[in-house]
Design an enzyme around this catalytic site. Structure first.
Site, short mmCIF file in Angstrom:
data_model
loop_
_atom_site.label_atom_id
_atom_site.label_comp_id
_atom_site.label_asym_id
_atom_site.label_seq_id
_atom_site.Cartn_x
_atom_site.Cartn_y
_atom_site.Cartn_z
N GLY A 9 0.85 -1.19 0.00
CA GLY A 9 0.00 0.00 0.00
C GLY A 9 0.88 1.23 0.00
N GLY A 10 0.27 2.35 -0.23
CA GLY A 10 1.00 3.60 -0.21
C GLY A 10 1.22 4.08 1.21
N ARG A 12 0.65 5.85 4.51
CA ARG A 12 -0.55 6.19 5.27
C ARG A 12 -1.83 5.58 4.68
NH1 ARG A 12 2.35 6.73 8.97
NH2 ARG A 12 3.13 8.66 9.78
N SER A 13 -1.68 4.43 4.04
CA SER A 13 -2.83 3.77 3.41
C SER A 13 -3.63 2.92 4.39
CB SER A 13 -2.35 2.87 2.27
OG SER A 13 -1.53 1.83 2.77
N GLY A 14 -3.06 2.63 5.56
CA GLY A 14 -3.71 1.76 6.53
C GLY A 14 -3.17 0.34 6.49
N HIS A 50 4.09 4.25 16.81
CA HIS A 50 3.77 2.87 16.44
C HIS A 50 3.77 1.97 17.68
CE1 HIS A 50 3.37 2.07 12.09
NE2 HIS A 50 3.99 3.22 11.95
N ARG A 54 0.47 -0.12 19.33
CA ARG A 54 0.45 -1.58 19.50
C ARG A 54 0.09 -1.97 20.93
NH1 ARG A 54 5.21 -1.24 16.34
NH2 ARG A 54 6.56 -1.76 18.08
#
Length: 185
Positions: A9-10, A12-14, A50, A54
């Site tokens: 994904g790009g 900040r795409s999730g 991050h 988590r």
């Protein structure tokens, strides 16, 4: 647990959130194998964010270069390993003067030997934008694209995440019930 997974994904795409939810569904002893190096204040903040997100749901191992060796060792103790992310790993390899193609070949050879642990690989798809204006950026894009193709070939599942929504490119089609987990508070 049906084999290893590649999630693309790009920025900040999730994709990482999706990978974390998948990892939590896939095993009892998840490991977050981080390839990032906090070389400046901004990256240090990203790493901390991050880790906070988590909420200690994962054990964490930081390994910027020796990914295959780290996976082999960690697979002895963990039933699912989330690797975040391959493009940072490729950047680290380039920065340390290592041969990216050889390291990717080693990873491609290592993954099929890891059978009792599901490995979920996260990577940035960098080939969808404009052609970079310099040779180094074009080389990076090409190396990442080649790595993605090799890994997609051997992974049981490949997903592309856009706006937090996964699109299955290979493997069983995901349903809402297979992708949703409670989000951390």
């Amino acid at each position: 647990m049906n084999g290893h997974v590649l999630i693309l994904g790009g920025a900040r795409s999730g994709k990482t959130g999706f990978a974390e939810r998948m990892a939590m569904r896939s095993g009892e002893t998840p490991l977050y194998l981080a390839t990032a190096q906090a070389l400046d204040a901004e990256m240090l903040e990203r790493v901390k964010l991050h880790q906070q997100q988590r909420q200690k749901r994962f054990a964490t191992l930081e390994e910027p270069l020796a990914l295959s060796a780290a996976l082999k060792s960690a697979a002895k103790k963990h039933d699912v390993i989330l690797v975040d992310c391959l493009t940072l790993w490729i950047t680290n390899l380039l920065g340390s003067g290592q041969t990216v193609a050889a390291a990717v070949d080693d990873l491609v050879a290592t993954l099929p030997a890891i059978t009792g642990t599901r490995v979920i690989l996260v990577s940035n798809e960098v080939g969808l934008g404009i052609v970079p204006d310099n040779a180094m950026a074009r080389m990076f894009r090409d190396l990442a694209g080649a790595a993605h193709q090799q890994l997609a070939e051997i992974c049981a599942e490949v997903h592309f995440v856009v706006a937090g929504l996964p699109l299955t490119l290979k493997g069983p089609r995901l349903t809402e019930s297979t992708t949703e987990l409670p989000r951390p508070e």
